[in-house]
Design a protein around this motif. Sequence first.
Motif, mmCIF file in Angstrom:
data_model
loop_
_atom_site.group_PDB
_atom_site.id
_atom_site.type_symbol
_atom_site.label_atom_id
_atom_site.label_comp_id
_atom_site.label_asym_id
_atom_site.label_seq_id
_atom_site.Cartn_x
_atom_site.Cartn_y
_atom_site.Cartn_z
ATOM 1 N N GLU A 153 74.407 -48.656 51.845
ATOM 2 C CA GLU A 153 74.340 -48.158 53.228
ATOM 3 C C GLU A 153 74.012 -46.661 53.226
ATOM 4 O OE1 GLU A 153 77.981 -47.503 55.248
ATOM 5 O OE2 GLU A 153 77.066 -47.620 57.238
ATOM 6 N N ALA A 154 74.714 -45.900 52.336
ATOM 7 C CA ALA A 154 74.515 -44.447 52.301
ATOM 8 C C ALA A 154 73.086 -44.079 51.899
ATOM 9 C CB ALA A 154 75.509 -43.824 51.325
ATOM 10 N N LEU A 155 72.447 -44.928 51.098
ATOM 11 C CA LEU A 155 71.076 -44.643 50.652
ATOM 12 C C LEU A 155 70.026 -45.283 51.569
ATOM 13 C CD1 LEU A 155 71.505 -45.162 46.779
ATOM 14 C CD2 LEU A 155 71.315 -42.992 48.001
ATOM 15 N N GLU A 156 70.511 -45.993 52.592
ATOM 16 C CA GLU A 156 69.636 -46.663 53.576
ATOM 17 C C GLU A 156 68.646 -47.616 52.913
ATOM 18 O OE1 GLU A 156 67.948 -43.731 56.196
ATOM 19 O OE2 GLU A 156 69.870 -42.757 56.488
ATOM 20 N N ILE A 157 69.178 -48.470 52.022
ATOM 21 C CA ILE A 157 68.338 -49.488 51.384
ATOM 22 C C ILE A 157 68.691 -50.835 52.016
ATOM 23 C CG2 ILE A 157 67.620 -50.527 49.203
ATOM 24 C CD1 ILE A 157 68.918 -48.148 47.738
ATOM 25 N N GLU A 158 67.681 -51.532 52.501
ATOM 26 C CA GLU A 158 67.965 -52.793 53.217
ATOM 27 C C GLU A 158 67.752 -54.022 52.347
ATOM 28 O OE1 GLU A 158 65.650 -52.897 56.763
ATOM 29 O OE2 GLU A 158 66.696 -51.174 57.622
ATOM 30 N N ASP A 159 68.559 -55.051 52.594
ATOM 31 C CA ASP A 159 68.338 -56.411 52.082
ATOM 32 C C ASP A 159 68.096 -56.520 50.577
ATOM 33 O OD1 ASP A 159 68.627 -57.205 54.646
ATOM 34 O OD2 ASP A 159 66.488 -57.419 55.078
ATOM 35 N N ILE A 160 68.971 -55.924 49.801
ATOM 36 C CA ILE A 160 68.921 -56.144 48.341
ATOM 37 C C ILE A 160 70.331 -56.547 47.891
ATOM 38 C CG2 ILE A 160 67.046 -54.473 47.875
ATOM 39 C CD1 ILE A 160 69.380 -52.605 46.816
ATOM 40 N N PRO A 161 70.484 -57.195 46.738
ATOM 41 C CA PRO A 161 71.839 -57.469 46.266
ATOM 42 C C PRO A 161 72.515 -56.191 45.789
ATOM 43 C CG PRO A 161 70.210 -58.286 44.700
ATOM 44 C CD PRO A 161 69.438 -57.782 45.880
ATOM 45 N N ALA A 162 73.776 -55.997 46.197
ATOM 46 C CA ALA A 162 74.556 -54.830 45.764
ATOM 47 C C ALA A 162 75.983 -55.314 45.536
ATOM 48 C CB ALA A 162 74.523 -53.734 46.828
ATOM 49 N N PHE A 163 76.524 -55.072 44.348
ATOM 50 C CA PHE A 163 77.882 -55.555 44.052
ATOM 51 C C PHE A 163 78.520 -54.731 42.943
ATOM 52 C CE2 PHE A 163 76.528 -57.714 40.166
ATOM 53 C CZ PHE A 163 75.180 -57.961 40.420
ATOM 54 N N ASP A 164 79.873 -54.806 42.898
ATOM 55 C CA ASP A 164 80.630 -54.070 41.877
ATOM 56 C C ASP A 164 80.992 -54.989 40.709
ATOM 57 O OD1 ASP A 164 80.574 -51.980 43.624
ATOM 58 O OD2 ASP A 164 82.718 -52.010 44.110
ATOM 59 N N VAL A 165 81.241 -54.352 39.571
ATOM 60 C CA VAL A 165 81.730 -55.057 38.388
ATOM 61 C C VAL A 165 83.043 -54.379 37.995
ATOM 62 C CG1 VAL A 165 81.295 -55.442 35.939
ATOM 63 C CG2 VAL A 165 79.411 -55.665 37.573
#
Length: 358
Positions: free
Chosen positions: A126-138
């Motif tokens: 959200e902070a980088l304003e990137i839309e519609d990609i997978p983003a997750f923590d490990v």
Amino acid sequence: MRKNSERVQTYGNPIIKNIILEVITLMLKKARIIGTGSAVPQRILTNKELEDIVDTSDKWITRRTGIKERRICSKKLGESTTVLARQACLNAMEMAGVSPQSIDMIVIGTVTSDRMFPSTACMVQEALEIEDIPAFDVSAGCSGFIFALTVANNAIRCGTSKRILVAGVERLSSIVNWEDRGTCVLLADGAGAVVLDSTTEEEGILSTHIKSDGTAGKLLYSADGNPYTPEILQDILDKKPFHLKMDGHRLFKRAINCLTSIAKEAMEHNSLSSKDIALVVPHQANIRIIQGLAKNLRIPMEKIYTNIEKYGNTSSASIPIAMDEANRKGLIMSGGYALLVTFGAGLTWASAILKWSI
Ligand code: COA
């Protein structure tokens, strides 16, 4: 080096030729680091200052751990896990010369997300304003960065992603028990990140190895979280805040053994010896653990990057911060082999061998 198209020129049928070309390209696909970045809080907390907080001394901390000072997030300055992660990612993308919009996945190693959910990766997205990609923590304790790197490396190798942001970021000051001198002098805050890009050249991430042993999880854990376990209920009854707990003494020997075995596994896998390694970037938990690793691997300390004196143990952020510093100082030459190796809560331990190509 022959081009892939030349390798299949003997096949006349263009459809078969294309299929073979695609298979070869997929087989050769690798991930390489094209940019590194880091970000640490402004506030420096020295050993001297810690003498006023717990029963300790600058002499003891320096001698037993190698740490002189560490960075701690300040609420007043608006610093948080997400803020540090965003800045580290921006710095890595600036070095790589790529825009946030060209990123097609974000994977972040952390155990100190600002919220239980959404993930730090989603907040960074959200902070980088990137839309519609997978983003997750490990979540893999201090091994979080190499575990995240492994996931990202596999996504690039199998062709589902082309360019990935991988970060390790922690705000351990938020879960440290500031009355426990056995842990509060060690742990700190920071973030490091890399941009991974796909390549078909013989470079980049040559291998990663990751391992866990849940049976020893009690040696280092945070009582925070759900569901309420008997230990947490006891903490509530004792009116203690939910803090990180560590049996440092028992972890010490285990750390050296695990780091040594997984570093050797990585070198053997790539038919490399200690002499072939240009730079080792180890997890920065304790200078004596790093010295034990160096001795076991027969690698001189000059070839091992350390910055523990400045930052303490920043868990999953320690390797990407150290790698960024070493890279910006020009200590990893293009074509040289770098060995990353870590150990942490879980227990978890991991290694990676990179053929440097920035
Ligand atoms: N200041 C002064 N004395 C301290 C202290 C501090 N900050 N912390 C511990 N001590 C004392 C202990 O109370 C103990 O005192 P005692 O002998 O009177 O009981 C003495 O120092 C020795 O304690 P010990 O735990 O044996 O010290 P150590 O040399 O093993 O160092 C660690 C402690 C935590 C620094 C070390 O064990 C370590 O680094 N462990 C591994 C950490 C790790 O890898 N974590 C997981 C991966 S991130």
